[in-house]
Scaffold this motif. Structure first.
Motif, PDB file in Angstrom:
ATOM      1  N   UNK A 103       4.405   0.507   4.691  1.00 54.44           N
ATOM      2  CA  UNK A 103       2.981   0.794   4.871  1.00 54.44           C
ATOM      3  C   UNK A 103       2.093  -0.342   4.391  1.00 54.44           C
ATOM      4  N   UNK A 104       2.175  -0.663   3.109  1.00 55.79           N
ATOM      5  CA  UNK A 104       1.209  -1.606   2.541  1.00 55.79           C
ATOM      6  C   UNK A 104       1.370  -3.010   3.105  1.00 55.79           C
ATOM      7  N   UNK A 162       0.207  -3.231   6.671  1.00 50.45           N
ATOM      8  CA  UNK A 162      -1.230  -3.033   6.606  1.00 50.45           C
ATOM      9  C   UNK A 162      -1.912  -4.333   6.173  1.00 50.45           C
ATOM     10  N   UNK A 196       1.453  -7.178  12.389  1.00 52.66           N
ATOM     11  CA  UNK A 196       2.122  -6.269  11.449  1.00 52.66           C
ATOM     12  C   UNK A 196       3.510  -6.818  11.124  1.00 52.66           C
ATOM     13  N   UNK A 246       0.669   1.272  -5.821  1.00 55.48           N
ATOM     14  CA  UNK A 246       0.458   1.880  -4.507  1.00 55.48           C
ATOM     15  C   UNK A 246       0.905   3.341  -4.530  1.00 55.48           C
ATOM     16  N   UNK A 274      -0.770  13.275   2.442  1.00 54.89           N
ATOM     17  CA  UNK A 274      -0.250  12.409   3.501  1.00 54.89           C
ATOM     18  C   UNK A 274       1.202  12.729   3.799  1.00 54.89           C
ATOM     19  N   UNK A 295      -1.508   6.544   7.949  1.00 53.56           N
ATOM     20  CA  UNK A 295      -1.812   6.404   6.528  1.00 53.56           C
ATOM     21  C   UNK A 295      -3.321   6.297   6.306  1.00 53.56           C
ATOM     22  N   UNK A 296      -4.015   5.604   7.220  1.00 58.66           N
ATOM     23  CA  UNK A 296      -5.439   5.336   7.029  1.00 58.66           C
ATOM     24  C   UNK A 296      -6.274   6.618   7.020  1.00 58.66           C
TER      25      UNK A 296
END
Lengths: 320, 356, 328
Positions: A162-163, A166, A175, C54, C63, C69-70
């Motif tokens: 994810x991070x 992102x 990505x 995080x 979630x 995720x956003x």
């Protein structure tokens, strides 16, 4: 002059010689041989299963040795042709070559162990000679190792999947994910094995008398020259041992590999596990062959560094 | 050329001060020995001269140059370490050649000079061996050869003989002294062994608690110790010490304690009368003759060339006298004794400073 | 190298580029010695600390992985509440301690006993040591697989037991992994098989560092074997014992591999350890923020254990080193 090394090792056999002859050596040997049999049995069972053909995998009563020894299982896992036309097998005719996993495992383990070895060795030197990071740093390093991997795996899943994508999308516009990549696994393995490298190398570096470096410096050698010509040759064998130890740890690692790779990258333990849950029935023979292939090299390496295993597993707390 | 000057040298390790501001001038070509108990700061001082330890404050100069902040390799020193510090992974040849190789010396010159150094130390036959295959004495010679091969003007030695057995150590002393004469370099030698210091040194520095207690020739230090500490440190057996006070009996100064009266001679400062002091007398100056002080023999130690007689005199300690081996004593015997009035050392009872 | 660069650093740097000035600054000794430290610390921060930060953030979100995720929204302490009131979480945690505790006790006892015996063996010592160390070098997944073969209803275990089962009139093909108690036992046994090697190794190391002159002295003073063992050997072995307990306990609490290979947490939930439970919650059911909260809670819980463990280790290490010094 090597008394720093020999002194620690010479003490071992001395205690036994003057030990009086016991009156129960037979009982003792019987117990020990019994335990040896218990220990060797599961390994024996895997070995013999790996030479059985599919009809013999599960029979009642089970055969202790293959009636008709075959190398089919090995042929099957080592087949390059993933379409499965190499060896025709009825129910089990499906691709399960181990080459992909073998490559992944080798790349990930070698890369992470090598980098960890170099970072850890230089840090161990810094800690040993300059007390870099203070006294507590040595112990803080241990903390990283003791955290259960599942506690690390959950944050890393979110971080890798994810991070980082992102962030890279925001910065580079593409990505990039570390999830299910060899580089991602290597970075992770590197991190979790660094504490082992630091502690093991600390115990090796601490054994090199600092007067050797002083002598070299008095004779006009610079820091780097001293490191290269005096320190590194003396800890080289320690580095080999540490590398092998960390390599074995990474080779065997399962949880992190299972959770952070799928479907592209798969290490050997993950591959073995895939067949465990195969819905078409388990492939006991090829599994045994994979198990044998994974195990034999690390057992040989492990026996080679036997003397130093305790140092690794006890974080250098015990020397012999 | 290779004078060493030390000015106000201080070394602190955290809150512990190992060297408390010492001043020292070491002459060119001198064999100077720093001696003292462990933890007295002698090794730290040596390491500061070598550059391995940076001083907290103060200055060090070698020859004309201030070397306080110079790298150890650029000071032109040779050093022999307590554990010899031979590189275990290199042959004896490579060990000796190390200092030359660092300076990119040509291969032919390396060979020649290593050969010379090995010949000087009589170890030509060891060159291809590893240090681990050498005996203690051989390793010692290799370490020395490694030091002399670069021709330094200053030789630093940190208890180099401590790894040898007693017999070899005594042989090595003579050899080191001979080496010093041949090389005509400045030797700075650290040891905790007073006998080593006495036998080899031109001058001795006695250190205690990070300070210099006394600086002088071996005989000066033996005959006129500046403090009670120095007096007790040198000489075997340890000097006899008696606590008491100085009195004037019939106008003559006299040391009085526990029934012992010892007349004092030589030039004594005035106004000592009534002062508390410690009397130090070496065993050879305790004379077992007809005298008014009496004691009872408790222990005999024959040394061969002399005999040590330990006896009780009624005070809290036991005295020892060195007598001719022909005089036979047995435990329990009575004896009378006197002190050689010319060889009595008086020390202040509080700070241990010499009074006479 | 240090000499050269020191000189380089001393030269006037005006004409040089910023990069080479930086290079010169880097190779100064007081800077240089910190480079490995910064590298390693940096790795830890990048790979451990940032993910945890995080995770703390995610643990406050609502979630699941199948949503972007956003778009996830903050949900306060809801996830923590969920974890703390989750029966499965507590049950699997308790089970983990039960498995670890049982296995470690057996490993310690057997390992100690074996080490004591092997220590007294004169001939064949090396062979025993080599053999006994093999299990811990076996990849845990392979060990799990091996035991899954042995526990098969048509496996060698049932075959060996068949004389007894026949006598009792039970069907000899017992399905070991389908019974909750037997399945738990199976996992504990697999763990004991693999890790008794380690306790054996640690104790053997402890035994061989016993100073022989102490034991000889005690024997000369007339102590018998029992007295020597309890008064001299055992107290001297204390550091090794503590080290074995701490290291094995910390490792045993991570128990995961044999569970996956042998039982998949079953039958029911009877063999779910905390690692397995969370794996299932996050990777099978995609409950990400639940997993994040659980992960943070576990970290807090384990930190306490880890600090106690490290403290014990350091203390024993110091004691052990003093002991070895007096032994030589």
């Amino acid at each position: 002059m090597s008394n720093a090394h020999s002194k620690t090792q010479a003490a071992t056999p001395a205690g036994q010689k003057d030990r009086r002859r016991d009156h129960m050596p037979l009982v003792r040997h019987a117990i020990l041989i019994g335990w040896a049999l218990i220990i060797m049995f599961p390994i024996f069972w895997m070995l013999q299963t790996s030479f059985k053909d599919s009809g013999e995998w599960v029979t009642w009563p089970p055969n202790w040795l293959p009636q008709d020894p075959t190398l089919k299982n090995y042929q099957q896992i080592f087949t390059f042709d993933v379409s499965g036309s190499g060896v025709a097998r009825e129910a089990t005719d499906q691709p399960f070559s181990i080459w992909g996993s073998l490559r992944d495992s080798l790349i990930i383990c070698t890369l992470s162990s090598l980098i960890a070895l170099f970072m850890g060795t230089f840090l161990a030197y810094s800690i040993s000679r300059f007390n870099v990071g203070g006294k507590k740093f040595r112990h803080m390093v241990l903390l990283v190792r003791m955290i259960p991997p599942i506690v690390i795996a959950i944050p890393l899943l979110m971080y890798y999947a994810v991070l980082i994508p992102f962030a890279t999308e925001a910065v580079f516009g593409a990505r990039i994910s570390l999830f299910d990549t060899r580089i991602g696994m290597s970075i992770l393995y590197l991190t979790v094995t660094l504490p082992f490298v630091i502690w093991m190398m600390l115990s090796f570096v601490d054994e090199v008398p600092y007067t050797l470096e002083h002598a070299a410096r008095i004779m006009g050698a610079g820091r780097m020259y001293t490191l290269r010509k005096v320190v590194l040759p003396l800890v080289a064998s320690g580095m080999v041992v540490t590398f092998l130890f960390v390599f074995i740890l990474n080779w065997a690692e399962f949880l992190l590999a299972l959770t952070l790779t799928h479907p592209d990258v798969s290490t050997l333990p993950v591959l073995l596990n895939k067949f465990q849950s195969a819905s078409e029935g388990r492939l006991y023979g090829p599994q045994a062959a994979i198990g044998t292939v994974i195990t034999i090299p690390v057992v040989i390496l492990g026996i080679a560094i036997q003397k130093h295993l305790v140092k690794g597993f006890s974080f250098g707390m015990l020397r012999r | 050329m290779a004078r060493i000057g030390i000015k106000n040298l201080v070394k602190e390790f955290g809150s512990f001060t190992a060297v408390k501001g010492i001043n020292l001038e070491i002459n060119d070509g001198e064999f100077l020995i720093m001696v003292g108990p462990s933890g007295c700061g002698k090794t730290t001082t040596l390491n500061m001269i070598s550059g391995l330890v940076m001083p907290s404050s103060g200055e060090i100069s070698i020859g004309e140059n201030d070397v306080t902040h110079t790298e150890p390799g650029e000071r032109g020193l040779g050093m022999v370490f307590q554990d010899l510090a031979l590189f275990p992974h290199m042959s004896v040849f490579e060990n000796i050649a190390f200092g030359l190789r660092v300076k990119n010396t040509s291969e032919q010159e390396v060979k020649d000079r290593v050969q010379q150094a090995a010949e000087a130390m009589h170890i030509e036959q060891l060159l291809s061996k590893r240090p681990g295959q050498c005996s203690g004495g051989e390793a010692q010679r290799v370490a020395l050869a490694r030091t002399i091969v670069t021709n330094p003007s200053v030789y630093l030695m940190d208890e180099p003989l401590s790894s040898l057995d007693a017999k070899l150590r005594i042989d090595m002393r003579t050899e080191l002294k001979g080496l010093h004469e041949r090389l005509s370099g400045t030797f700075v030698y650290v040891t905790h062994d007073q006998a080593e210091a006495m036998t080899m040194a031109d001058r001795i520095v006695v250190m205690n608690g990070g300070e210099i207690e006394q600086l002088g020739g071996p005989l000066d230090i033996y005959r006129k110790p500046a403090t009670r500490f120095v007096a007790g440190f040198f000489g075997m057996p340890t000097m006899n010490f008696l606590d008491g006070e100085i009195a004037a009996v019939d106008g003559a100064p006299m040391f009085v304690t526990d029934g012992i009266k010892a007349p004092l001679e030589g030039d004594l400062p005035a106004n000592l009368s009534g002062r508390k002091a410690t009397l130090g007398v070496r065993s050879e100056h305790v004379l077992a003759t007809e005298a008014e002080n009496g004691g009872k023999v408790s222990l005999i130690e024959p040394l061969g060339d002399a005999t040590l007689v330990y006896f009780d005199y009624g005070g809290p300690t036991r005295l020892v006298s060195k007598v001719d081996p022909d005089r036979l004593f047995a435990p329990g015997d009575d004896l009378t004794f006197a002190f050689d009035a010319n060889n009595c050392h008086l020390f202040d009872a509080d700070n241990g400073a010499r009074l006479n | 190298m240090a000499d050269v660069t020191l000189k380089a650093a001393a030269e006037p740097a005006v004409t040089k580029g910023a990069l080479s000035r930086f290079g010169a600054w880097l190779s100064q000794e007081r800077v240089f010695r910190w480079i490995p430290f910064v590298l390693v610390e940096g790795t830890f921060i990048l790979v451990i600390i940032i993910p945890f930060l995080l995770t703390i953030y995610i643990s406050f979100l609502r979630w699941r992985a199948n949503r972007p995720f956003e778009q996830a929204q903050l949900s306060g302490f809801r996830n923590y509440e969920q974890v703390l009131t989750d029966a499965g979480f507590w049950a699997s945690l308790g089970r983990t301690f039960y498995f670890a505790g049982t296995a470690v006790i057996f490993e310690l006892v057997i390992g100690f006993f074996l080490a004591m015996l092997v220590h007294r063996v004169v001939r064949g010592r090396r062979i025993y040591i080599t053999l006994f160390l093999i299990p811990m070098m076996v990849v845990p997944v392979v060990a799990g697989y091996n035991f899954s073969m042995i526990y098969l209803d048509s496996g060698p275990l049932n075959q060996l037991l068949s004389p007894f089962t026949n006598m009792l009139g039970i069907n000899p093909r017992i399905r070991w992994l389908s019974d909750p108690t037997a399945a738990q036992l199976a996992i504990i046994i697999a763990d004991i098989w693999q890790w008794t090697s380690l306790t054996f190794l640690i104790f053997l190391s402890g035994f061989s560092s016993l100073p022989p002159q102490l034991i000889n002295a005690a024997r000369v003073l007339g102590a018998n074997k029992r007295q020597i063992f309890f008064w001299i050997e055992l107290p001297l072995l204390k550091p090794a014992i503590v080290i074995a307990v701490v290291i094995r306990s910390m490792e045993a609490l991570k128990l995961f591999d044999p569970v996956v290979l042998l039982t998949f947490g079953g039958p029911g939930t009877s063999t779910q350890t905390i690692a397995y439970y969370l794996w299932e919650q996050v990777w099978q059911f995609n409950k990400y923020s639940f997993g994040a909260a659980a992960s943070i809670l576990l970290l807090i819980l384990f930190s306490v254990l880890i600090f106690v463990g490290i403290w014990l280790l350091i203390r024993q290490r110091n004691q052990f080193e003093q002991q070895q010094e007096t032994a030589t």
